[in-house]
Design an enzyme around this catalytic site. Sequence first.
Site, short mmCIF file in Angstrom:
data_model
loop_
_atom_site.label_atom_id
_atom_site.label_comp_id
_atom_site.label_asym_id
_atom_site.label_seq_id
_atom_site.Cartn_x
_atom_site.Cartn_y
_atom_site.Cartn_z
N TRP A 11 6.11 4.29 -3.21
CA TRP A 11 6.31 5.75 -3.29
C TRP A 11 6.56 6.24 -4.71
O TRP A 11 6.61 7.44 -4.95
CB TRP A 11 7.49 6.16 -2.40
CG TRP A 11 7.17 6.14 -0.94
CD1 TRP A 11 5.94 6.06 -0.36
CD2 TRP A 11 8.12 6.22 0.14
NE1 TRP A 11 6.05 6.09 1.00
CE2 TRP A 11 7.39 6.19 1.34
CE3 TRP A 11 9.51 6.31 0.20
CZ2 TRP A 11 8.00 6.25 2.59
CZ3 TRP A 11 10.13 6.37 1.44
CH2 TRP A 11 9.37 6.34 2.62
N LYS A 12 6.79 5.32 -5.63
CA LYS A 12 7.10 5.68 -7.03
C LYS A 12 8.25 6.71 -7.03
O LYS A 12 9.15 6.59 -6.21
CB LYS A 12 5.83 6.20 -7.72
CG LYS A 12 4.67 5.19 -7.56
CD LYS A 12 3.49 5.46 -8.44
CE LYS A 12 2.42 4.40 -8.18
NZ LYS A 12 1.28 4.50 -9.06
N HIS A 93 5.64 -3.82 -12.52
CA HIS A 93 4.59 -2.81 -12.30
C HIS A 93 4.12 -2.28 -13.66
O HIS A 93 4.92 -2.10 -14.57
CB HIS A 93 5.13 -1.68 -11.43
CG HIS A 93 4.06 -0.75 -10.95
ND1 HIS A 93 3.48 0.19 -11.77
CD2 HIS A 93 3.42 -0.66 -9.76
CE1 HIS A 93 2.55 0.83 -11.08
NE2 HIS A 93 2.49 0.35 -9.86
N GLU A 95 3.36 0.56 -14.69
CA GLU A 95 4.01 1.80 -15.17
C GLU A 95 5.33 1.47 -15.85
O GLU A 95 5.74 2.16 -16.79
CB GLU A 95 4.20 2.77 -13.99
CG GLU A 95 2.87 3.41 -13.60
CD GLU A 95 2.82 3.96 -12.19
OE1 GLU A 95 3.86 4.04 -11.52
OE2 GLU A 95 1.69 4.28 -11.74
N GLU A 165 -3.12 -5.49 -9.88
CA GLU A 165 -3.34 -4.05 -10.01
C GLU A 165 -3.94 -3.76 -11.39
O GLU A 165 -3.19 -3.63 -12.37
CB GLU A 165 -2.02 -3.30 -9.88
CG GLU A 165 -1.34 -3.46 -8.55
CD GLU A 165 -0.40 -2.30 -8.26
OE1 GLU A 165 -0.66 -1.56 -7.33
OE2 GLU A 165 0.58 -2.13 -9.01
N GLY A 171 -4.11 5.07 -9.83
CA GLY A 171 -4.08 6.53 -9.85
C GLY A 171 -5.34 7.18 -10.41
O GLY A 171 -5.36 8.39 -10.64
N SER A 211 -5.83 2.65 -6.55
CA SER A 211 -6.71 3.61 -5.86
C SER A 211 -7.18 3.12 -4.49
O SER A 211 -8.33 3.36 -4.11
CB SER A 211 -7.90 3.99 -6.75
OG SER A 211 -7.45 4.69 -7.89
P1 PGA Z 1 -2.44 4.17 -6.62
O1 PGA Z 1 -1.15 3.36 -7.16
O2 PGA Z 1 -2.69 3.71 -5.21
O3 PGA Z 1 -2.02 5.63 -6.68
O4 PGA Z 1 -3.57 3.86 -7.52
C1 PGA Z 1 -1.00 2.00 -6.88
C2 PGA Z 1 0.23 1.45 -7.56
O5 PGA Z 1 0.54 1.87 -8.68
O6 PGA Z 1 0.93 0.59 -7.00
#
Ligand code: PGA
Length: 253
Positions: A11-12, A93, A95, A165, A171, A211
């Site tokens: 969910w970030k 992750h 991010e 990932e 995203g 994605s």
């Molecule tokens: P996303 O993110 O499905 O929006 O690409 C995946 C993630 O960062 O775990």
Amino acid sequence: MKRPLTVIANWKMHKTRHQAGQFIKTLETLIPCNHSDILIAAPFTALETCLNERSGLTVGAQNVSEHTQGAYTGEVSAGMLADLGVKFCLVGHSERRMHFHETQEQIGKKVKRCMEQGIHVVLCIGETFEEKKHGLTHKVLFHQITSALSGLEAQDLSNLSLAYEPVWAIGSGYAATAVDVQEVHASCRHFIKKNWGEKIGESLKILYGGSVNGHTLGPIICSYDVDGVLVGTASLDPTEFANIIKISRELKS
Ligand code: PGA
């Protein structure tokens, strides 16, 4: 080898406690949730709400401190997560690597802190578009795996999954192709086998993220070395997420 399916919602920084509770209640009306194949990586503030729903979903965190305790304002330790009843944690992750400059060393420590508390680690790895363009994908991934898992024995890895990932796929709306994902997963599995043994390499779950949605999922989840998916954007809506679970269960059964 047949490895159990895992579908994770990441969910970030989304959802208040109320929204989290509503999501779980709605999801339960859409699909059977009494399986351990659905995991929710919730923000710290919504963890207790998710756990209190007693839904059969497995609840986890998106981050953890590399320290056990002490004067680290704003941090949350693995011990605190375990005390809440948290079962797994995302570590590394992209991010966090990008926006919070998490280093390989910190990531390695976070893996160990979780393992000390019996928290299952979902180690996220992935290459940038530049690295992919220069043919560095495998080199980057193997380096990320080696530094995060240094000093760990094969038995430690039984409490760990990998999530591949690609940074450029997160995203962006552009998932990696099923052929590329299968190739990368197979080579990561081979790398684990070579370094930690055949048995753990064969049973290790490797998920794909980037994605994933109802349209991109099908060919990817069918690939032999893909044991599940890590879903960001498409996990925020219960109907969309339920659809991903349904498709995954059908195609992996
Ligand atoms: P996303 O993110 O499905 O929006 O690409 C995946 C993630 O960062 O775990």
